[in-house]
Scaffold this motif. Structure first.
Motif, PDB file in Angstrom:
ATOM      1  N   ARG A 229      42.665  31.842  35.283  1.00  0.00           N
ATOM      2  CA  ARG A 229      43.627  31.185  36.163  1.00  0.00           C
ATOM      3  C   ARG A 229      43.075  31.108  37.575  1.00  0.00           C
ATOM      4  O   ARG A 229      42.236  31.911  37.975  1.00  0.00           O
ATOM      5  CB  ARG A 229      44.971  31.917  36.156  1.00  0.00           C
ATOM      6  CG  ARG A 229      44.937  33.317  36.757  1.00  0.00           C
ATOM      7  CD  ARG A 229      46.278  34.023  36.533  1.00  0.00           C
ATOM      8  NE  ARG A 229      46.299  35.351  37.135  1.00  0.00           N
ATOM      9  CZ  ARG A 229      47.293  36.220  36.984  1.00  0.00           C
ATOM     10  NH1 ARG A 229      48.367  35.895  36.242  1.00  0.00           N
ATOM     11  NH2 ARG A 229      47.243  37.403  37.568  1.00  0.00           N
ATOM     12  N   GLN A 230      43.571  30.132  38.297  1.00  0.00           N
ATOM     13  CA  GLN A 230      43.155  29.959  39.683  1.00  0.00           C
ATOM     14  C   GLN A 230      44.359  29.584  40.521  1.00  0.00           C
ATOM     15  O   GLN A 230      45.003  28.551  40.280  1.00  0.00           O
ATOM     16  CB  GLN A 230      42.065  28.894  39.810  1.00  0.00           C
ATOM     17  CG  GLN A 230      41.473  28.809  41.203  1.00  0.00           C
ATOM     18  CD  GLN A 230      40.184  28.021  41.246  1.00  0.00           C
ATOM     19  OE1 GLN A 230      39.889  27.227  40.360  1.00  0.00           O
ATOM     20  NE2 GLN A 230      39.396  28.236  42.281  1.00  0.00           N
ATOM     21  N   ALA A 231      44.656  30.441  41.481  1.00  0.00           N
ATOM     22  CA  ALA A 231      45.746  30.193  42.412  1.00  0.00           C
ATOM     23  C   ALA A 231      45.184  29.471  43.633  1.00  0.00           C
ATOM     24  O   ALA A 231      43.984  29.571  43.927  1.00  0.00           O
ATOM     25  CB  ALA A 231      46.391  31.506  42.817  1.00  0.00           C
TER      26      ALA A 231
ATOM     27  N   GLY B 103      43.655  28.599  46.952  1.00  0.00           N
ATOM     28  CA  GLY B 103      42.922  29.381  47.925  1.00  0.00           C
ATOM     29  C   GLY B 103      42.264  30.630  47.388  1.00  0.00           C
ATOM     30  O   GLY B 103      41.717  31.426  48.154  1.00  0.00           O
ATOM     31  N   LYS B 104      42.316  30.813  46.073  1.00  0.00           N
ATOM     32  CA  LYS B 104      41.737  32.012  45.475  1.00  0.00           C
ATOM     33  C   LYS B 104      40.671  31.646  44.456  1.00  0.00           C
ATOM     34  O   LYS B 104      40.610  30.517  43.975  1.00  0.00           O
ATOM     35  CB  LYS B 104      42.825  32.855  44.811  1.00  0.00           C
ATOM     36  CG  LYS B 104      43.831  33.454  45.790  1.00  0.00           C
ATOM     37  CD  LYS B 104      44.745  34.432  45.090  1.00  0.00           C
ATOM     38  CE  LYS B 104      45.701  35.104  46.077  1.00  0.00           C
ATOM     39  NZ  LYS B 104      46.574  36.094  45.411  1.00  0.00           N
ATOM     40  N   GLU B 105      39.861  32.642  44.149  1.00  0.00           N
ATOM     41  CA  GLU B 105      38.838  32.449  43.137  1.00  0.00           C
ATOM     42  C   GLU B 105      39.480  32.414  41.748  1.00  0.00           C
ATOM     43  O   GLU B 105      40.540  32.995  41.515  1.00  0.00           O
ATOM     44  CB  GLU B 105      37.834  33.607  43.194  1.00  0.00           C
ATOM     45  CG  GLU B 105      37.071  33.716  44.495  1.00  0.00           C
ATOM     46  CD  GLU B 105      35.934  32.715  44.549  1.00  0.00           C
ATOM     47  OE1 GLU B 105      35.691  32.171  45.633  1.00  0.00           O
ATOM     48  OE2 GLU B 105      35.303  32.476  43.505  1.00  0.00           O
ATOM     49  N   ARG B 106      38.798  31.754  40.847  1.00  0.00           N
ATOM     50  CA  ARG B 106      39.242  31.774  39.449  1.00  0.00           C
ATOM     51  C   ARG B 106      39.096  33.193  38.913  1.00  0.00           C
ATOM     52  O   ARG B 106      38.090  33.871  39.191  1.00  0.00           O
ATOM     53  CB  ARG B 106      38.408  30.814  38.623  1.00  0.00           C
ATOM     54  CG  ARG B 106      38.810  30.720  37.161  1.00  0.00           C
ATOM     55  CD  ARG B 106      38.056  29.589  36.499  1.00  0.00           C
ATOM     56  NE  ARG B 106      36.624  29.730  36.644  1.00  0.00           N
ATOM     57  CZ  ARG B 106      35.737  28.788  36.354  1.00  0.00           C
ATOM     58  NH1 ARG B 106      36.168  27.610  35.899  1.00  0.00           N
ATOM     59  NH2 ARG B 106      34.459  29.003  36.496  1.00  0.00           N
ATOM     60  N   GLU B 107      40.079  33.642  38.153  1.00  0.00           N
ATOM     61  CA  GLU B 107      40.032  35.006  37.643  1.00  0.00           C
ATOM     62  C   GLU B 107      40.341  35.040  36.149  1.00  0.00           C
ATOM     63  O   GLU B 107      41.049  34.195  35.608  1.00  0.00           O
ATOM     64  CB  GLU B 107      41.020  35.909  38.401  1.00  0.00           C
ATOM     65  CG  GLU B 107      42.476  35.566  38.215  1.00  0.00           C
ATOM     66  CD  GLU B 107      43.405  36.572  38.886  1.00  0.00           C
ATOM     67  OE1 GLU B 107      42.925  37.543  39.499  1.00  0.00           O
ATOM     68  OE2 GLU B 107      44.632  36.379  38.777  1.00  0.00           O
TER      69      GLU B 107
ATOM     70  N   SER C 228      45.944  43.223  35.609  1.00  0.00           N
ATOM     71  CA  SER C 228      47.141  42.660  36.229  1.00  0.00           C
ATOM     72  C   SER C 228      48.134  42.089  35.221  1.00  0.00           C
ATOM     73  O   SER C 228      49.311  41.896  35.547  1.00  0.00           O
ATOM     74  CB  SER C 228      46.748  41.579  37.230  1.00  0.00           C
ATOM     75  OG  SER C 228      46.040  40.543  36.582  1.00  0.00           O
TER      76      SER C 228
ATOM     77  N   GLU D 184      53.243  36.189  41.603  1.00  0.00           N
ATOM     78  CA  GLU D 184      51.781  36.244  41.732  1.00  0.00           C
ATOM     79  C   GLU D 184      51.053  35.738  40.493  1.00  0.00           C
ATOM     80  O   GLU D 184      49.821  35.615  40.496  1.00  0.00           O
ATOM     81  CB  GLU D 184      51.310  37.666  42.066  1.00  0.00           C
ATOM     82  CG  GLU D 184      51.856  38.747  41.164  1.00  0.00           C
ATOM     83  CD  GLU D 184      53.085  39.434  41.755  1.00  0.00           C
ATOM     84  OE1 GLU D 184      53.967  38.723  42.301  1.00  0.00           O
ATOM     85  OE2 GLU D 184      53.166  40.674  41.656  1.00  0.00           O
TER      86      GLU D 184
ATOM     87  N   ALA E 257      49.657  29.917  39.157  1.00  0.00           N
ATOM     88  CA  ALA E 257      48.271  29.451  39.172  1.00  0.00           C
ATOM     89  C   ALA E 257      48.127  28.303  38.175  1.00  0.00           C
ATOM     90  O   ALA E 257      49.044  28.032  37.388  1.00  0.00           O
ATOM     91  CB  ALA E 257      47.312  30.581  38.794  1.00  0.00           C
TER      92      ALA E 257
END
Length: 124
Positions: free
Chosen positions: A37-39, A41-45, A61, A87, A90
């Protein structure tokens, strides 16, 4: 192999959602399938992954809240998401790699095939 992710949507915190990743063009049982997933402004996780023998791996998480499963007869992998939190918002992508690829199932760089993503939005 081609992947099609679906099932995203807008839900409230605490709700559940089920994502699907449908595959075509290959023998699905030969692949490790992961969800990332990618939110904004964030890196893909990494979120979760499942291999050909149904071994599963989860990000800390989502452990205890998300469940990944597969139905090889339907060439589909599912991600059941419970107790959703804001949170978790994403774009969720499913990805696949051949079982012969070595390395952790959590490493996105090892995945060769990616779906187009499906948006999950969790409101508080």
């Amino acid at each position: 192999v081609q992947l099609q992710a679906s099932g995203g949507g807008l839900v409230q915190a605490g709700d559940s959602l089920s994502l699907s990743c449908a595959a075509s063009g290959g023998r699905f049982s030969n692949y490790v399938v992961g969800w990332f997933r990618q939110a904004p402004g964030k890196e893909r996780e990494f979120v979760a992954a499942i291999n050909w023998s149904d071994y599963t791996l989860y990000a800390d998480s989502v452990k205890g809240r998300f469940t990944i499963s597969r139905d090889n007869a339907k060439n589909t992998v599912y991600l059941q998401m419970n107790s959703l939190k804001p949170e978790d918002t994403a774009i969720y992508y499913c990805a696949a790699r051949l079982r012969t690829v070595v390395g952790s199932m959590a490493g996105s760089a090892r995945y060769e095939y990616w779906g187009q993503g499906t948006q999950v939005t969790v409101s508080s």
